[in-house]
Design an enzyme around this catalytic site. Structure first.
Site, PDB file in Angstrom:
ATOM      1  CB  SER A 171      -0.914   0.014   1.227  1.00 23.21           C
ATOM      2  OG  SER A 171      -1.758   1.149   1.216  1.00 23.21           O
ATOM      3  CE  LYS A 204      -2.580  -3.019  -0.431  1.00 23.08           C
ATOM      4  NZ  LYS A 204      -3.503  -2.978  -1.537  1.00 23.08           N
ATOM      5  CG  HIS A 256      -4.894  -1.894   3.743  1.00 22.32           C
ATOM      6  ND1 HIS A 256      -5.062  -1.438   2.453  1.00 22.32           N
ATOM      7  CD2 HIS A 256      -4.194  -0.929   4.393  1.00 22.32           C
ATOM      8  CE1 HIS A 256      -4.495  -0.252   2.322  1.00 22.32           C
ATOM      9  NE2 HIS A 256      -3.954   0.078   3.473  1.00 22.32           N
ATOM     10  CG  ASN A 257      -6.884  -2.622  -0.719  1.00 17.85           C
ATOM     11  OD1 ASN A 257      -5.945  -2.409   0.039  1.00 17.85           O
ATOM     12  ND2 ASN A 257      -6.765  -2.524  -2.018  1.00 17.85           N
ATOM     13  CD  GLU A 295      -7.880   2.095  -0.243  1.00 14.03           C
ATOM     14  OE1 GLU A 295      -8.232   2.174  -1.434  1.00 14.03           O
ATOM     15  OE2 GLU A 295      -6.787   1.631   0.111  1.00 14.03           O
TER      16      GLU A 295
END
Length: 325
Positions: free
Chosen positions: A121, A171, A174-175, A178
């Site tokens: 990221s 990840k 994480h997205n 986001e």
């Protein structure tokens, strides 16, 4: 260390530059010659075929793939296998589905090739700020490539997350987070703009204010502050929002595990809706309101008068009847 990077898009190119600045030797390859030529001017070692690329690396070779997730990455791994040797290392830095990592690791193990999944990221700001990196795979291999991670990442900006797939799994989540954060900011500023104070509110100034010690301050809000500085009404931007896959996988994982993630799920579905000009489900709702309550429907090209939703009486199709909201 000496490392090879395949894929010189926005992320791959800047990662190569950051590694060069950190004193590493970087061999680069890209399907378009021009990007290789560009990186040679930055000090990278250029190559114009996979075979040339491999021959310019030292055993055990470290190869970082920064390619589109899925088919493109799989095709490149397949092409690399006959060129590599036992104990060489492939690192996938794409936004890959973690279940694909498990398949690749199993396949590469047959050839004695190590596989590392790296969730990265940082976007276009990574060259300057560093890349937050989430690693999965054999811990011994993680430790071997750690000097590279230290250069790519800001201080305390990388983490060994666990065995194969763990980096891309972290990840993925994480997205998903986001997506939820961006949707919350979007809805908040939409409400500000739609209010009776909206014409007098400077959204850039509000974003700037909220970044000064507020509990909702963030880097995303700083970026939004920059966007509002260029265009306070975002008049030149169309509200069409793509999704790159990670939030879909996050929602699927939540369904499989029975975990409730309504904010992330809704932010994903909102992106789907952003791409539709005349949403059929909205037509169904309008038709149902007309059928059960006599509420007005608007035909195509008919001017729609905005009204404030709230308590009160609404005129039905029959003016003698009244329906309470």
């Amino acid at each position: 260390m000496k490392i090879g990077i395949i894929g010189l898009g926005r992320m791959g190119k800047n990662m190569a530059k950051r590694l060069l600045e950190g004193g590493h030797e970087v061999v680069v390859y890209n399907r378009t010659k021009e990007k290789v030529d560009e990186m040679k001017k930055e000090g990278a070692i250029g190559s114009y075929s996979l075979k040339e690329f491999i021959n310019k690396l030292e055993k055990p070779r470290i190869i970082w793939l920064m390619l589109p997730a899925g088919k493109v990455t799989d095709e490149n791994i397949k092409a690399l296998i006959p060129l590599l040797s036992k104990n060489d290392i492939i690192i996938d830095g794409a936004n890959t589905y973690y279940k694909d990592d498990l398949k690749r690791e199993k396949k590469l193990k047959e050839y004695g090739i190590h596989y590392i999944d790296a969730g990265v990221s940082g976007g276009i700001w990574g060259l300057k700020e560093g890349y937050c990196t989430m690693i999965g795979g054999e811990k011994e291999i993680f430790e071997y490539i750690e000097p590279i991670l230290k250069t790519l990442s800001p201080e305390e900006g990388y983490l060994y997350c666990g065995p194969t797939g763990a980096g891309h799994f972290v990840k993925m989540v994480h997205n998903g987070v986001e997506y939820g954060l961006m949707e919350a900011y979007g809805e908040g500023f939409e409400l500000l703009k739609a209010s009776e104070y909206g014409e007098n509110l400077n959204l850039h100034d509000i974003a700037h204010l909220w970044n000064q010690g507020s509990v909702i301050r963030s880097w995303l809000l700083e970026l939004l502050e920059n966007a509002f500085k260029e265009d306070n009404s975002l008049a030149e931007i169309q509200g069409y929002v793509e999704d790159s896959g990670e939030a879909r996988w996050t929602v699927l994982e939540a369904v499989e595990k029975g975990v409730s993630i309504p904010v992330i799920s809704n932010s994903l579905f909102k992106r789907f809706q952003s791409r539709q000009k005349d949403v059929f489900s909205d037509k169904v709702v309008a038709a149902l309101r007309r059928e059960f309550g006599g509420h007005a429907v608007y035909k195509k090209n008919e001017e729609i008068k905005k009204s404030v939703a709230g308590a009160g009486e609404v005129k039905a199709a029959n003016p003698d009847e009244k329906f309470r909201r």
